[in-house]
Design a protein around this motif. Structure first.
Motif, mmCIF file in Angstrom:
data_model
loop_
_atom_site.group_PDB
_atom_site.id
_atom_site.type_symbol
_atom_site.label_atom_id
_atom_site.label_comp_id
_atom_site.label_asym_id
_atom_site.label_seq_id
_atom_site.Cartn_x
_atom_site.Cartn_y
_atom_site.Cartn_z
ATOM 1 N N THR A 23 0.743 -1.167 0.270
ATOM 2 C CA THR A 23 -0.120 0.325 -0.153
ATOM 3 C C THR A 23 0.818 1.122 -0.200
ATOM 4 O OG1 THR A 23 -2.140 -1.109 1.141
ATOM 5 C CG2 THR A 23 -1.797 1.082 1.144
ATOM 6 N N TYR A 27 1.030 3.676 -3.220
ATOM 7 C CA TYR A 27 0.764 5.552 -2.998
ATOM 8 C C TYR A 27 1.431 6.179 -3.359
ATOM 9 C CZ TYR A 27 -0.903 9.191 0.696
ATOM 10 O OH TYR A 27 -1.420 10.401 0.941
ATOM 11 N N THR A 59 -4.792 1.634 -1.270
ATOM 12 C CA THR A 59 -5.686 -0.150 -0.118
ATOM 13 C C THR A 59 -6.152 -0.877 -1.016
ATOM 14 O OG1 THR A 59 -6.974 1.882 0.179
ATOM 15 C CG2 THR A 59 -5.661 1.353 2.063
ATOM 16 N N GLY A 62 -3.352 -3.309 -2.577
ATOM 17 C CA GLY A 62 -2.531 -3.402 -1.407
ATOM 18 C C GLY A 62 -2.743 -4.466 -0.289
ATOM 19 N N THR A 63 -4.863 -4.518 -0.748
ATOM 20 C CA THR A 63 -4.569 -5.159 0.353
ATOM 21 C C THR A 63 -5.204 -6.660 -0.786
ATOM 22 O OG1 THR A 63 -6.609 -3.715 1.192
ATOM 23 C CG2 THR A 63 -7.049 -5.881 1.545
ATOM 24 N N ALA A 199 -2.821 -2.587 5.368
ATOM 25 C CA ALA A 199 -3.641 -1.803 3.809
ATOM 26 C C ALA A 199 -3.656 -0.147 4.679
ATOM 27 C CB ALA A 199 -4.466 -2.470 2.898
#
Length: 264
Positions: A23, A27, A59, A62-63, A199
Protein backbone atom coordinates in the motif's frame (compact mmCIF):
# COMPACT_ATOMS: atom_id res chain seq x y z
CA UNK A 1 0.89 -27.80 18.05
CA UNK A 2 3.35 -25.03 18.91
CA UNK A 3 4.71 -25.10 15.37
CA UNK A 4 1.20 -24.80 13.92
CA UNK A 5 0.41 -21.85 16.18
CA UNK A 6 3.68 -20.23 15.15
CA UNK A 7 2.85 -20.69 11.48
CA UNK A 8 -0.56 -19.08 12.01
CA UNK A 9 1.03 -16.06 13.68
CA UNK A 10 3.64 -15.77 10.94
CA UNK A 11 0.90 -15.96 8.31
CA UNK A 12 -0.98 -13.08 9.88
CA UNK A 13 2.17 -11.00 10.29
CA UNK A 14 3.16 -11.70 6.69
CA UNK A 15 -0.24 -10.58 5.38
CA UNK A 16 -0.24 -7.49 7.62
CA UNK A 17 3.26 -6.35 6.65
CA UNK A 18 2.80 -7.32 3.02
CA UNK A 19 -0.38 -5.27 2.70
CA UNK A 20 1.17 -2.28 4.47
CA UNK A 21 4.29 -2.37 2.31
CA UNK A 22 2.42 -2.76 -0.96
CA UNK A 23 0.00 0.00 0.00
CA UNK A 24 2.77 2.46 0.87
CA UNK A 25 4.59 1.66 -2.37
CA UNK A 26 1.43 2.14 -4.39
CA UNK A 27 0.60 5.32 -2.52
CA UNK A 28 4.02 6.82 -3.25
CA UNK A 29 3.77 5.88 -6.93
CA UNK A 30 0.30 7.39 -7.27
CA UNK A 31 1.39 10.63 -5.63
CA UNK A 32 4.30 10.86 -8.05
CA UNK A 33 2.33 9.98 -11.17
CA UNK A 34 -1.47 9.90 -10.67
CA UNK A 35 -3.36 8.29 -13.59
CA UNK A 36 -5.09 10.92 -15.68
CA UNK A 37 -3.40 13.78 -13.85
CA UNK A 38 -3.49 15.08 -10.30
CA UNK A 39 -6.66 17.16 -10.74
CA UNK A 40 -8.78 14.07 -11.43
CA UNK A 41 -8.05 12.74 -7.94
CA UNK A 42 -8.36 15.95 -5.94
CA UNK A 43 -11.40 16.60 -3.76
CA UNK A 44 -12.59 18.92 -1.01
CA UNK A 45 -13.12 17.18 2.30
CA UNK A 46 -15.79 17.92 4.91
CA UNK A 47 -13.83 20.98 6.10
CA UNK A 48 -13.23 22.36 2.61
CA UNK A 49 -9.55 21.35 2.55
CA UNK A 50 -8.06 19.95 -0.65
CA UNK A 51 -7.13 16.28 -0.37
CA UNK A 52 -6.38 13.56 -2.91
CA UNK A 53 -7.85 10.09 -3.34
CA UNK A 54 -4.60 8.18 -3.79
CA UNK A 55 -5.15 6.22 -0.58
CA UNK A 56 -8.16 4.53 -2.16
CA UNK A 57 -6.35 3.03 -5.13
CA UNK A 58 -3.31 2.18 -3.01
CA UNK A 59 -5.28 0.30 -0.35
CA UNK A 60 -7.21 -1.57 -3.04
CA UNK A 61 -4.00 -2.79 -4.66
CA UNK A 62 -2.24 -3.51 -1.36
CA UNK A 63 -5.15 -5.46 0.10
CA UNK A 64 -5.78 -7.50 -3.04
CA UNK A 65 -2.11 -8.41 -3.40
CA UNK A 66 -1.72 -9.41 0.24
CA UNK A 67 -4.93 -11.45 0.30
CA UNK A 68 -4.06 -13.22 -2.94
CA UNK A 69 -0.55 -14.15 -1.77
CA UNK A 70 -1.13 -14.82 1.95
CA UNK A 71 0.41 -18.18 2.92
CA UNK A 72 -1.73 -21.22 3.53
CA UNK A 73 -4.94 -20.13 1.79
CA UNK A 74 -6.90 -22.42 -0.57
CA UNK A 75 -6.91 -21.36 -4.22
CA UNK A 76 -10.66 -20.64 -4.23
CA UNK A 77 -10.29 -18.44 -1.16
CA UNK A 78 -7.49 -16.44 -2.79
CA UNK A 79 -9.59 -16.03 -5.93
CA UNK A 80 -12.65 -14.95 -3.94
CA UNK A 81 -10.68 -12.37 -1.96
CA UNK A 82 -8.97 -10.93 -5.03
CA UNK A 83 -12.25 -10.78 -6.96
CA UNK A 84 -14.18 -9.09 -4.15
CA UNK A 85 -11.48 -6.51 -3.37
CA UNK A 86 -10.59 -5.57 -6.96
CA UNK A 87 -14.23 -5.35 -8.06
CA UNK A 88 -15.24 -3.28 -5.02
CA UNK A 89 -12.26 -0.98 -5.41
CA UNK A 90 -12.76 -0.66 -9.16
CA UNK A 91 -16.46 0.15 -8.88
CA UNK A 92 -15.69 2.60 -6.09
CA UNK A 93 -13.00 4.30 -8.17
CA UNK A 94 -15.45 4.62 -11.05
CA UNK A 95 -17.91 6.36 -8.74
CA UNK A 96 -15.13 8.55 -7.31
CA UNK A 97 -14.26 9.81 -10.80
CA UNK A 98 -17.58 9.76 -12.66
CA UNK A 99 -19.94 10.53 -9.79
CA UNK A 100 -17.99 13.38 -8.21
CA UNK A 101 -20.56 16.03 -9.14
CA UNK A 102 -23.68 13.94 -8.58
CA UNK A 103 -25.57 15.13 -5.47
CA UNK A 104 -27.77 12.02 -5.32
CA UNK A 105 -27.11 9.78 -2.36
CA UNK A 106 -28.51 6.48 -1.15
CA UNK A 107 -29.85 3.36 -2.83
CA UNK A 108 -33.29 4.79 -3.48
CA UNK A 109 -31.97 7.79 -5.42
CA UNK A 110 -29.87 5.67 -7.76
CA UNK A 111 -32.58 3.05 -8.23
CA UNK A 112 -35.08 5.80 -9.02
CA UNK A 113 -32.71 7.15 -11.67
CA UNK A 114 -32.35 3.67 -13.11
CA UNK A 115 -36.14 3.38 -13.33
CA UNK A 116 -36.05 6.54 -15.42
CA UNK A 117 -33.49 4.85 -17.69
CA UNK A 118 -30.51 6.78 -16.32
CA UNK A 119 -27.56 4.64 -15.26
CA UNK A 120 -25.71 6.56 -12.55
CA UNK A 121 -22.22 5.76 -11.32
CA UNK A 122 -23.82 4.89 -7.99
CA UNK A 123 -26.00 2.27 -9.68
CA UNK A 124 -22.94 0.80 -11.40
CA UNK A 125 -21.23 0.60 -8.01
CA UNK A 126 -24.29 -0.93 -6.34
CA UNK A 127 -24.80 -3.72 -8.86
CA UNK A 128 -21.11 -4.24 -9.56
CA UNK A 129 -20.17 -4.78 -5.93
CA UNK A 130 -23.29 -6.83 -5.29
CA UNK A 131 -22.54 -9.13 -8.21
CA UNK A 132 -18.89 -9.49 -7.21
CA UNK A 133 -19.95 -10.28 -3.64
CA UNK A 134 -22.25 -13.06 -4.83
CA UNK A 135 -19.53 -14.46 -7.10
CA UNK A 136 -17.01 -14.44 -4.27
CA UNK A 137 -19.56 -16.04 -1.94
CA UNK A 138 -20.14 -18.79 -4.50
CA UNK A 139 -16.41 -19.57 -4.41
CA UNK A 140 -16.32 -19.68 -0.62
CA UNK A 141 -19.44 -21.68 0.24
CA UNK A 142 -21.06 -24.86 -1.06
CA UNK A 143 -24.79 -24.60 -0.35
CA UNK A 144 -26.99 -22.10 -2.22
CA UNK A 145 -28.30 -20.41 0.95
CA UNK A 146 -24.78 -20.01 2.28
CA UNK A 147 -23.58 -18.59 -1.04
CA UNK A 148 -26.35 -15.98 -0.93
CA UNK A 149 -25.66 -15.04 2.69
CA UNK A 150 -21.94 -14.80 1.95
CA UNK A 151 -22.60 -12.43 -0.94
CA UNK A 152 -24.75 -10.22 1.26
CA UNK A 153 -22.08 -10.13 3.96
CA UNK A 154 -19.26 -9.24 1.53
CA UNK A 155 -21.21 -6.50 -0.26
CA UNK A 156 -22.80 -5.30 2.97
CA UNK A 157 -19.48 -4.95 4.78
CA UNK A 158 -18.08 -3.02 1.82
CA UNK A 159 -21.04 -0.65 2.05
CA UNK A 160 -20.75 -0.34 5.83
CA UNK A 161 -17.13 0.82 5.73
CA UNK A 162 -18.01 3.30 3.00
CA UNK A 163 -20.81 4.71 5.15
CA UNK A 164 -18.22 5.47 7.83
CA UNK A 165 -15.91 7.37 5.46
CA UNK A 166 -17.28 10.79 6.39
CA UNK A 167 -14.45 12.18 8.55
CA UNK A 168 -10.66 11.68 8.56
CA UNK A 169 -9.62 8.31 9.91
CA UNK A 170 -13.08 6.94 10.64
CA UNK A 171 -13.23 4.30 7.92
CA UNK A 172 -9.61 3.24 8.37
CA UNK A 173 -10.08 3.10 12.14
CA UNK A 174 -13.22 1.02 11.70
CA UNK A 175 -11.30 -1.44 9.52
CA UNK A 176 -8.71 -1.87 12.28
CA UNK A 177 -11.41 -2.35 14.92
CA UNK A 178 -13.58 -4.73 12.90
CA UNK A 179 -10.62 -6.75 11.66
CA UNK A 180 -8.89 -7.20 15.03
CA UNK A 181 -11.10 -10.06 16.34
CA UNK A 182 -10.53 -11.91 13.07
CA UNK A 183 -6.82 -12.13 13.80
CA UNK A 184 -7.63 -14.57 16.58
CA UNK A 185 -9.60 -16.93 14.36
CA UNK A 186 -8.10 -20.07 12.92
CA UNK A 187 -7.96 -20.80 9.24
CA UNK A 188 -8.19 -18.27 6.39
CA UNK A 189 -10.03 -15.66 8.47
CA UNK A 190 -6.80 -14.69 10.25
CA UNK A 191 -4.63 -13.62 7.30
CA UNK A 192 -7.68 -12.33 5.43
CA UNK A 193 -8.39 -9.98 8.36
CA UNK A 194 -4.74 -8.95 8.53
CA UNK A 195 -4.59 -7.83 4.88
CA UNK A 196 -7.09 -4.92 5.05
CA UNK A 197 -5.79 -3.98 8.49
CA UNK A 198 -2.25 -3.63 7.14
CA UNK A 199 -3.45 -1.55 4.20
CA UNK A 200 -5.55 0.71 6.44
CA UNK A 201 -2.69 1.16 8.91
CA UNK A 202 -0.41 2.21 6.06
CA UNK A 203 -2.48 5.28 5.19
CA UNK A 204 -4.32 6.19 8.38
CA UNK A 205 -1.69 8.80 9.30
CA UNK A 206 -2.15 10.64 6.01
CA UNK A 207 -5.91 10.24 6.33
CA UNK A 208 -5.94 11.77 9.82
CA UNK A 209 -3.59 14.49 8.62
CA UNK A 210 -6.15 15.40 5.92
CA UNK A 211 -3.69 14.85 3.10
CA UNK A 212 -5.65 12.01 1.53
CA UNK A 213 -8.90 10.11 1.84
CA UNK A 214 -9.99 6.56 1.10
CA UNK A 215 -12.95 7.59 -1.03
CA UNK A 216 -15.34 5.02 -2.41
CA UNK A 217 -12.50 2.95 -3.88
CA UNK A 218 -10.58 2.39 -0.65
CA UNK A 219 -13.55 2.14 1.69
CA UNK A 220 -15.36 -0.43 -0.45
CA UNK A 221 -12.22 -2.47 -1.13
CA UNK A 222 -11.24 -2.64 2.54
CA UNK A 223 -14.81 -3.46 3.54
CA UNK A 224 -15.09 -6.22 0.93
CA UNK A 225 -11.86 -7.77 2.23
CA UNK A 226 -13.25 -7.75 5.76
CA UNK A 227 -16.44 -9.30 4.44
CA UNK A 228 -14.51 -12.17 2.89
CA UNK A 229 -12.71 -12.71 6.20
CA UNK A 230 -16.03 -12.77 8.06
CA UNK A 231 -17.48 -15.26 5.59
CA UNK A 232 -14.54 -17.67 5.93
CA UNK A 233 -14.80 -17.58 9.72
CA UNK A 234 -18.55 -18.21 10.06
CA UNK A 235 -21.14 -20.87 9.38
CA UNK A 236 -24.74 -20.28 8.36
CA UNK A 237 -25.94 -18.90 11.69
CA UNK A 238 -23.07 -16.46 11.93
CA UNK A 239 -23.55 -15.37 8.32
CA UNK A 240 -27.28 -14.85 8.89
CA UNK A 241 -26.63 -12.71 11.96
CA UNK A 242 -24.02 -10.60 10.16
CA UNK A 243 -26.25 -10.23 7.10
CA UNK A 244 -29.20 -9.06 9.21
CA UNK A 245 -27.07 -6.46 10.98
CA UNK A 246 -25.55 -5.21 7.73
CA UNK A 247 -28.96 -4.89 6.05
CA UNK A 248 -30.22 -2.88 9.03
CA UNK A 249 -27.13 -0.65 8.88
CA UNK A 250 -27.59 -0.13 5.14
CA UNK A 251 -31.24 0.86 5.61
CA UNK A 252 -30.31 3.33 8.35
CA UNK A 253 -27.47 4.71 6.26
CA UNK A 254 -29.77 5.19 3.29
CA UNK A 255 -32.13 7.29 5.41
CA UNK A 256 -29.23 9.41 6.67
CA UNK A 257 -27.89 9.88 3.13
CA UNK A 258 -31.28 11.02 1.84
CA UNK A 259 -31.63 13.47 4.71
CA UNK A 260 -28.14 14.84 4.09
CA UNK A 261 -28.81 15.23 0.37
CA UNK A 262 -32.09 17.03 1.07
CA UNK A 263 -30.33 19.46 3.36
CA UNK A 264 -27.85 20.54 0.69
Amino acid sequence: MVAMAGNRVLGRISALIGAAGATRAGYAALRKRPPGGAVRWERKNYAGRSVHLHAGLATTAGTALAAATAPGLPTRTRAAAALAVVAAGGCGAYDDVCGAGDPRRGFRAHLSALRDEEVTSGAVKLFGIGTAGLAAGALLKERPADKLLAGVVIAGTAHLVNLLDVRPGRAAGAVLAIGAPGLLRRGPAGPLSAAPMGAAAAVIGDDLGERTMLGDAGAHALGAALGVAIVTGNGRRGLAAHAAGLIAAAAAGDRVSRAAAAAI
